[in-house]
Design a protein around this motif. Sequence first.
Motif, PDB file in Angstrom:
ATOM      1  N   LEU A  93       0.837  -1.194   0.000  1.00 27.78           N
ATOM      2  CA  LEU A  93       0.000   0.000   0.000  1.00 27.78           C
ATOM      3  C   LEU A  93       0.880   1.255   0.000  1.00 27.78           C
ATOM      4  O   LEU A  93       0.648   2.197  -0.747  1.00 27.78           O
ATOM      5  N   TRP A  94       1.893   1.251   0.854  1.00 25.47           N
ATOM      6  CA  TRP A  94       2.853   2.351   0.960  1.00 25.47           C
ATOM      7  C   TRP A  94       3.574   2.530  -0.381  1.00 25.47           C
ATOM      8  O   TRP A  94       3.739   3.633  -0.879  1.00 25.47           O
ATOM      9  N   PHE A  95       3.971   1.392  -0.984  1.00 24.22           N
ATOM     10  CA  PHE A  95       4.652   1.431  -2.275  1.00 24.22           C
ATOM     11  C   PHE A  95       3.784   2.127  -3.324  1.00 24.22           C
ATOM     12  O   PHE A  95       4.240   3.036  -4.029  1.00 24.22           O
ATOM     13  N   TRP A  96       2.503   1.709  -3.411  1.00 21.59           N
ATOM     14  CA  TRP A  96       1.639   2.259  -4.464  1.00 21.59           C
ATOM     15  C   TRP A  96       1.233   3.699  -4.184  1.00 21.59           C
ATOM     16  O   TRP A  96       0.971   4.458  -5.117  1.00 21.59           O
ATOM     17  N   LEU A  97       1.196   4.055  -2.947  1.00 18.56           N
ATOM     18  CA  LEU A  97       0.946   5.456  -2.600  1.00 18.56           C
ATOM     19  C   LEU A  97       2.118   6.319  -3.081  1.00 18.56           C
ATOM     20  O   LEU A  97       1.930   7.396  -3.658  1.00 18.56           O
ATOM     21  N   LEU A  98       3.334   5.805  -2.872  1.00 18.06           N
ATOM     22  CA  LEU A  98       4.522   6.546  -3.327  1.00 18.06           C
ATOM     23  C   LEU A  98       4.578   6.577  -4.849  1.00 18.06           C
ATOM     24  O   LEU A  98       4.990   7.565  -5.446  1.00 18.06           O
ATOM     25  N   ALA A  99       4.131   5.461  -5.471  1.00 20.43           N
ATOM     26  CA  ALA A  99       4.200   5.379  -6.934  1.00 20.43           C
ATOM     27  C   ALA A  99       3.137   6.259  -7.611  1.00 20.43           C
ATOM     28  O   ALA A  99       3.264   6.579  -8.786  1.00 20.43           O
ATOM     29  N   THR A 100       2.098   6.652  -6.887  1.00 22.08           N
ATOM     30  CA  THR A 100       1.051   7.504  -7.487  1.00 22.08           C
ATOM     31  C   THR A 100       1.136   8.934  -6.930  1.00 22.08           C
ATOM     32  O   THR A 100       1.590   9.842  -7.622  1.00 22.08           O
ATOM     33  N   VAL A 101       0.786   9.081  -5.635  1.00 25.75           N
ATOM     34  CA  VAL A 101       0.823  10.417  -5.020  1.00 25.75           C
ATOM     35  C   VAL A 101       2.261  10.962  -5.016  1.00 25.75           C
ATOM     36  O   VAL A 101       2.491  12.140  -5.314  1.00 25.75           O
ATOM     37  N   GLY A 102       3.215  10.088  -4.702  1.00 20.42           N
ATOM     38  CA  GLY A 102       4.620  10.509  -4.677  1.00 20.42           C
ATOM     39  C   GLY A 102       5.054  11.065  -6.020  1.00 20.42           C
ATOM     40  O   GLY A 102       5.725  12.099  -6.103  1.00 20.42           O
ATOM     41  N   LEU A 103       4.637  10.397  -7.076  1.00 22.57           N
ATOM     42  CA  LEU A 103       5.001  10.849  -8.419  1.00 22.57           C
ATOM     43  C   LEU A 103       4.351  12.200  -8.736  1.00 22.57           C
ATOM     44  O   LEU A 103       4.990  13.078  -9.333  1.00 22.57           O
ATOM     45  N   ALA A 104       3.082  12.360  -8.303  1.00 27.72           N
ATOM     46  CA  ALA A 104       2.393  13.643  -8.518  1.00 27.72           C
ATOM     47  C   ALA A 104       3.114  14.767  -7.775  1.00 27.72           C
ATOM     48  O   ALA A 104       3.247  15.887  -8.295  1.00 27.72           O
ATOM     49  N   VAL A 105       3.614  14.452  -6.571  1.00 27.56           N
ATOM     50  CA  VAL A 105       4.343  15.458  -5.791  1.00 27.56           C
ATOM     51  C   VAL A 105       5.655  15.825  -6.499  1.00 27.56           C
ATOM     52  O   VAL A 105       6.031  16.997  -6.574  1.00 27.56           O
ATOM     53  N   ILE A 106       6.324  14.818  -7.048  1.00 23.30           N
ATOM     54  CA  ILE A 106       7.594  15.071  -7.737  1.00 23.30           C
ATOM     55  C   ILE A 106       7.355  15.933  -8.990  1.00 23.30           C
ATOM     56  O   ILE A 106       8.033  16.938  -9.212  1.00 23.30           O
ATOM     57  N   ILE A 107       6.363  15.547  -9.799  1.00 20.76           N
ATOM     58  CA  ILE A 107       6.110  16.280 -11.050  1.00 20.76           C
ATOM     59  C   ILE A 107       5.682  17.724 -10.753  1.00 20.76           C
ATOM     60  O   ILE A 107       6.232  18.673 -11.323  1.00 20.76           O
ATOM     61  N   SER A 108       4.741  17.882  -9.803  1.00 19.82           N
ATOM     62  CA  SER A 108       4.297  19.245  -9.486  1.00 19.82           C
ATOM     63  C   SER A 108       5.448  20.055  -8.885  1.00 19.82           C
ATOM     64  O   SER A 108       5.562  21.266  -9.129  1.00 19.82           O
ATOM     65  N   GLY A 109       6.317  19.391  -8.137  1.00 27.11           N
ATOM     66  CA  GLY A 109       7.482  20.071  -7.568  1.00 27.11           C
ATOM     67  C   GLY A 109       8.412  20.564  -8.661  1.00 27.11           C
ATOM     68  O   GLY A 109       8.943  21.683  -8.596  1.00 27.11           O
ATOM     69  N   LEU A 110       8.602  19.761  -9.706  1.00 22.11           N
ATOM     70  CA  LEU A 110       9.474  20.178 -10.812  1.00 22.11           C
ATOM     71  C   LEU A 110       8.862  21.348 -11.577  1.00 22.11           C
ATOM     72  O   LEU A 110       9.582  22.259 -12.010  1.00 22.11           O
ATOM     73  N   VAL A 111       7.529  21.334 -11.720  1.00 21.98           N
ATOM     74  CA  VAL A 111       6.842  22.460 -12.387  1.00 21.98           C
ATOM     75  C   VAL A 111       7.113  23.752 -11.615  1.00 21.98           C
ATOM     76  O   VAL A 111       7.344  24.814 -12.204  1.00 21.98           O
ATOM     77  N   LEU A 112       7.125  23.649 -10.276  1.00 20.14           N
ATOM     78  CA  LEU A 112       7.371  24.837  -9.449  1.00 20.14           C
ATOM     79  C   LEU A 112       8.852  25.214  -9.425  1.00 20.14           C
ATOM     80  O   LEU A 112       9.207  26.388  -9.364  1.00 20.14           O
ATOM     81  N   ASP A 113       9.703  24.204  -9.478  1.00 22.34           N
ATOM     82  CA  ASP A 113      11.146  24.424  -9.383  1.00 22.34           C
ATOM     83  C   ASP A 113      11.714  25.086 -10.645  1.00 22.34           C
ATOM     84  O   ASP A 113      12.686  25.833 -10.586  1.00 22.34           O
ATOM     85  N   PHE A 114      11.121  24.779 -11.787  1.00 27.28           N
ATOM     86  CA  PHE A 114      11.639  25.314 -13.056  1.00 27.28           C
ATOM     87  C   PHE A 114      10.566  26.143 -13.764  1.00 27.28           C
ATOM     88  O   PHE A 114       9.934  25.662 -14.703  1.00 27.28           O
ATOM     89  N   PRO A 115      10.359  27.385 -13.315  1.00 23.44           N
ATOM     90  CA  PRO A 115       9.289  28.202 -13.898  1.00 23.44           C
ATOM     91  C   PRO A 115       9.678  28.778 -15.256  1.00 23.44           C
ATOM     92  O   PRO A 115       8.900  29.531 -15.847  1.00 23.44           O
ATOM     93  N   ASN A 116      10.865  28.423 -15.725  1.00 22.29           N
ATOM     94  CA  ASN A 116      11.376  29.040 -16.953  1.00 22.29           C
ATOM     95  C   ASN A 116      11.038  28.257 -18.225  1.00 22.29           C
ATOM     96  O   ASN A 116      11.676  28.422 -19.246  1.00 22.29           O
ATOM     97  N   TYR A 117      10.029  27.384 -18.147  1.00 21.24           N
ATOM     98  CA  TYR A 117       9.661  26.631 -19.348  1.00 21.24           C
ATOM     99  C   TYR A 117       8.346  27.103 -19.948  1.00 21.24           C
ATOM    100  O   TYR A 117       7.664  26.362 -20.641  1.00 21.24           O
ATOM    101  N   GLY A 118       7.964  28.312 -19.604  1.00 22.85           N
ATOM    102  CA  GLY A 118       6.804  28.919 -20.244  1.00 22.85           C
ATOM    103  C   GLY A 118       5.465  28.508 -19.661  1.00 22.85           C
ATOM    104  O   GLY A 118       4.420  28.854 -20.214  1.00 22.85           O
ATOM    105  N   GLN A 119       5.465  27.791 -18.520  1.00 25.59           N
ATOM    106  CA  GLN A 119       4.173  27.429 -17.938  1.00 25.59           C
ATOM    107  C   GLN A 119       3.480  28.680 -17.379  1.00 25.59           C
ATOM    108  O   GLN A 119       4.152  29.582 -16.889  1.00 25.59           O
ATOM    109  N   SER A 120       2.135  28.670 -17.464  1.00 26.58           N
ATOM    110  CA  SER A 120       1.394  29.876 -17.069  1.00 26.58           C
ATOM    111  C   SER A 120       1.292  29.962 -15.546  1.00 26.58           C
ATOM    112  O   SER A 120       1.589  29.001 -14.829  1.00 26.58           O
ATOM    113  N   ARG A 121       0.836  31.131 -15.097  1.00 25.65           N
ATOM    114  CA  ARG A 121       0.628  31.317 -13.659  1.00 25.65           C
ATOM    115  C   ARG A 121      -0.392  30.324 -13.140  1.00 25.65           C
ATOM    116  O   ARG A 121      -0.265  29.792 -12.045  1.00 25.65           O
ATOM    117  N   ASP A 122      -1.459  30.074 -13.932  1.00 26.84           N
ATOM    118  CA  ASP A 122      -2.491  29.131 -13.494  1.00 26.84           C
ATOM    119  C   ASP A 122      -1.898  27.742 -13.286  1.00 26.84           C
ATOM    120  O   ASP A 122      -2.214  27.061 -12.318  1.00 26.84           O
TER     121      ASP A 122
END
Length: 345
Positions: free
Chosen positions: A232-261
């Motif tokens: 259960l812990w594994f699959w939580l990390l594989a789903t929610v964890g991945l969402a946290v990583i991807i959203s974190g990268l979107v915030l970490d690198f604002p220089n790729y033209g993503q909008s404020r929204d």
Amino acid sequence: MFVSQAWPGLWRMVALALVLLVSLGVTQPVLAQADPEREAATAVGGVSPDTWRQVRSGETDANYRDTRFDTNYNLINASGEAWRQLRNRWVSPFGLIAIGGMLAMIAVFYVIVGRKELSAPRTGRKLPRWPLMVRSLHWTVATLFIVLALTGLNLLYGKFVFRPLLGDAVWGGMISASKIAHNYLGPLFGILLIVLLARLLKHNWPRKHDLEWFKKGGGMVGKAHVDAGEKLWFWLLATVGLAVIISGLVLDFPNYGQSRDTMQWANIIHGIGALGLTAVALGHIYIGTIGSEGSLEGMTTGYVDETWAKDHHNLWYEEVKDQAIGEETLASDEPTTDETAGRST
Ligand code: HEM
């Protein structure tokens, strides 16, 4: 004699001067930022309800610049206010409830049910469970997670606790250090977590008997023999964890033209996901340490006792029982761990 006595005094003076100089350099920009008068003067200059109405009604163009754009370059983003409300009214309280609630639940559980002891005495014969590679990855990822959780909590709640307690100058240094650590360690954690999950994927593939584990309430209460808690812990990390990583990268690198929204949504997803994971991680840490006898040694030494294997992972035990090694043999020479090690069945 005179020289040797004078030198320590002189060095102390020089060291003191250096410390003062450095602290001046660190605190001055922080104090300048923390000056509300200066901030107000350089930020939004008197936004009237009329301007807000104009922006919300869509009278301004798509990039949310208001009519005063030509004169003093103010940017107004109506959805930014919606984001602020969402973050402050929902995400922040959710985190406190989830993490505080989990801590309270663990404490109550420990007092009422107590530690899950082994059902029989240890046999003294050991089974290889986690190879060195997995253990190294696990502890690196766990350490990074804890640093990210603490710095992340500081970014969200620190100003309510530490700012009044320590003062603006110390708080300024603390929050900028938290932000830098969080921003730089995040991607490293992301990469290593993905490597760890990839390494464990085949052992965590869902099987039919995992359903039984759910029906038995997770193996912490009573005599439940099928234990798939880590799955259960594994699959939580594989789903929610991945969402946290991807959203974190979107915030970490604002220089790729993503909008404020996009950035606002990334922030909300990142906050909810990370706070939820932190709450569940507390449960994982509890079970891995004081909550269940004999679990931690698998992740530290690489080996578990036969009794633990039978209690927690009976199907895995059936597969690997032939590999059991006596404690004395283990102490004399280290055999290599097998492919079947680390299976969560
Ligand atoms: C101090 C904190 C932690 C402790 C004491 C701890 C302890 C443990 C233990 C004892 C196991 C092995 C359970 C078994 O053999 O069945 C384990 C497995 C695992 N832990 Fe941790 N852990 C901690 C933090 C974390 C964190 C923060 C993460 C991830 C962000 C994490 C991810 C994992 C994963 C993915 C597994 C393997 C699950 C599986 O595939 O079976 N751990 N942990």
